[in-house]
Design an enzyme around this catalytic site. Structure first.
Site, PDB file in Angstrom:
ATOM      1  N   HIS A   1       0.592  -1.192   0.422  1.00 40.19           N
ATOM      2  CA  HIS A   1       0.644  -0.222   0.535  1.00 40.19           C
ATOM      3  C   HIS A   1       1.023   1.137   0.041  1.00 40.19           C
ATOM      4  CE1 HIS A   1       0.212  -0.493   4.164  1.00 40.19           C
ATOM      5  NE2 HIS A   1       0.981   0.844   4.041  1.00 40.19           N
TER       6      HIS A   1
HETATM    7  P1  TYD Z   1      -1.942  -3.298   7.769  1.00 39.32           P
HETATM    8  O1  TYD Z   1      -1.387  -1.657   7.378  1.00 39.32           O
HETATM    9  O2  TYD Z   1      -3.067  -3.999   7.018  1.00 39.32           O
HETATM   10  O3  TYD Z   1      -0.795  -4.252   8.289  1.00 39.32           O
HETATM   11  P2  TYD Z   1       0.405  -4.217   7.156  1.00 39.32           P
HETATM   12  O4  TYD Z   1       0.750  -2.537   5.800  1.00 39.32           O
HETATM   13  O5  TYD Z   1       2.042  -4.587   8.180  1.00 39.32           O
HETATM   14  O6  TYD Z   1       0.105  -5.413   6.183  1.00 39.32           O
HETATM   15  O7  TYD Z   1      -2.246  -3.227   8.858  1.00 39.32           O
HETATM   16  C1  TYD Z   1      -2.912  -4.507   8.853  1.00 39.32           C
HETATM   17  C2  TYD Z   1      -4.183  -4.714  10.300  1.00 39.32           C
HETATM   18  O8  TYD Z   1      -3.738  -3.806  11.768  1.00 39.32           O
HETATM   19  C3  TYD Z   1      -5.076  -4.063   9.516  1.00 39.32           C
HETATM   20  O9  TYD Z   1      -6.325  -5.102   9.780  1.00 39.32           O
HETATM   21  C4  TYD Z   1      -5.386  -2.446  10.123  1.00 39.32           C
HETATM   22  C5  TYD Z   1      -4.846  -2.690  11.577  1.00 39.32           C
HETATM   23  N1  TYD Z   1      -4.378  -2.119  12.015  1.00 39.32           N
HETATM   24  C6  TYD Z   1      -4.535  -0.336  12.668  1.00 39.32           C
HETATM   25  O10 TYD Z   1      -5.631  -0.684  13.888  1.00 39.32           O
HETATM   26  N2  TYD Z   1      -3.611   0.549  13.511  1.00 39.32           N
HETATM   27  C7  TYD Z   1      -3.203   1.080  13.138  1.00 39.32           C
HETATM   28  O11 TYD Z   1      -1.846   1.797  13.056  1.00 39.32           O
HETATM   29  C8  TYD Z   1      -2.295  -0.062  11.813  1.00 39.32           C
HETATM   30  C9  TYD Z   1      -0.842   0.459  11.158  1.00 39.32           C
HETATM   31  C10 TYD Z   1      -3.298  -0.929  11.423  1.00 39.32           C
END
Ligand code: TYD
Length: 146
Positions: A51
């Site tokens: 992303h």
């Molecule tokens: P995500 O940003 O998709 O993780 P990555 O980029 O490492 O794959 O986040 C994973 C999950 O955590 C998603 O369900 C959203 C949640 N999340 C939060 O609730 N708060 C946060 O600050 C972050 C970064 C993620």
């Protein structure tokens, strides 16, 4: 050179008992910190991220082990390695990122300048490629060079 990214050497104090890193918001790093999160106990072969953000600025620090980060501004794509707690990777808006090659036991700490906002995410690469050129074409958005 990926725009809106920069390695930041973190000040550290080392003596014969160990090492300490201190990060001051709007000092060591170019933003105020509103959120801290960390990624740990990743499964073998984990590949995360995929992303970009429209507004968010972040500092990524691998505080234990090593992790590879793909950074991509829509023109240039690079894979860099974070393998020391004394180096941070700044990632500003409109940089696509992926995290992979997590070593066993690695921990990635992320400092961010805003609270969590799902609306700030671009999770579709084609959408990212549609929006990023206009962002970088606008004044002052050429980013910090590493
Ligand atoms: P995500 O940003 O998709 O993780 P990555 O980029 O490492 O794959 O986040 C994973 C999950 O955590 C998603 O369900 C959203 C949640 N999340 C939060 O609730 N708060 C946060 O600050 C972050 C970064 C993620």
């Amino acid at each position: 050179m990926v725009r809106n990214t920069q390695f930041i050497d973190l000040p550290h104090w080392d003596d014969d008992t160990g090492s300490l890193v201190a990060i001051e918001a709007e000092g060591t790093i170019p933003f105020g910190v509103q959120r801290v999160y960390y990624i740990f106990e990743t499964t073998p072969g984990a590949h995360r991220g995929f992303h970009s953000h429209r507004d968010l600025a972040q500092l990524l620090i691998c505080v234990h082990g090593s992790i590879d980060i793909i950074i991509d501004d829509g023109c240039t794509r690079e894979q860099v390695t974070l393998d020391t707690p004394t180096k941070g990777l700044y990632i500003g808006p409109y940089v696509w990122r992926e995290m992979l090659n997590f070593s066993d036991g690695s921990v990635l700490v992320v400092l961010a300048n805003h609270h969590y906002d799902p609306a700030d995410y671009i999770r579709d690469y084609d959408q990212f490629m549609q929006e990023a050129p206009a962002f970088f074409a606008s004044a002052g958005q050429d980013g910090g060079a590493r």
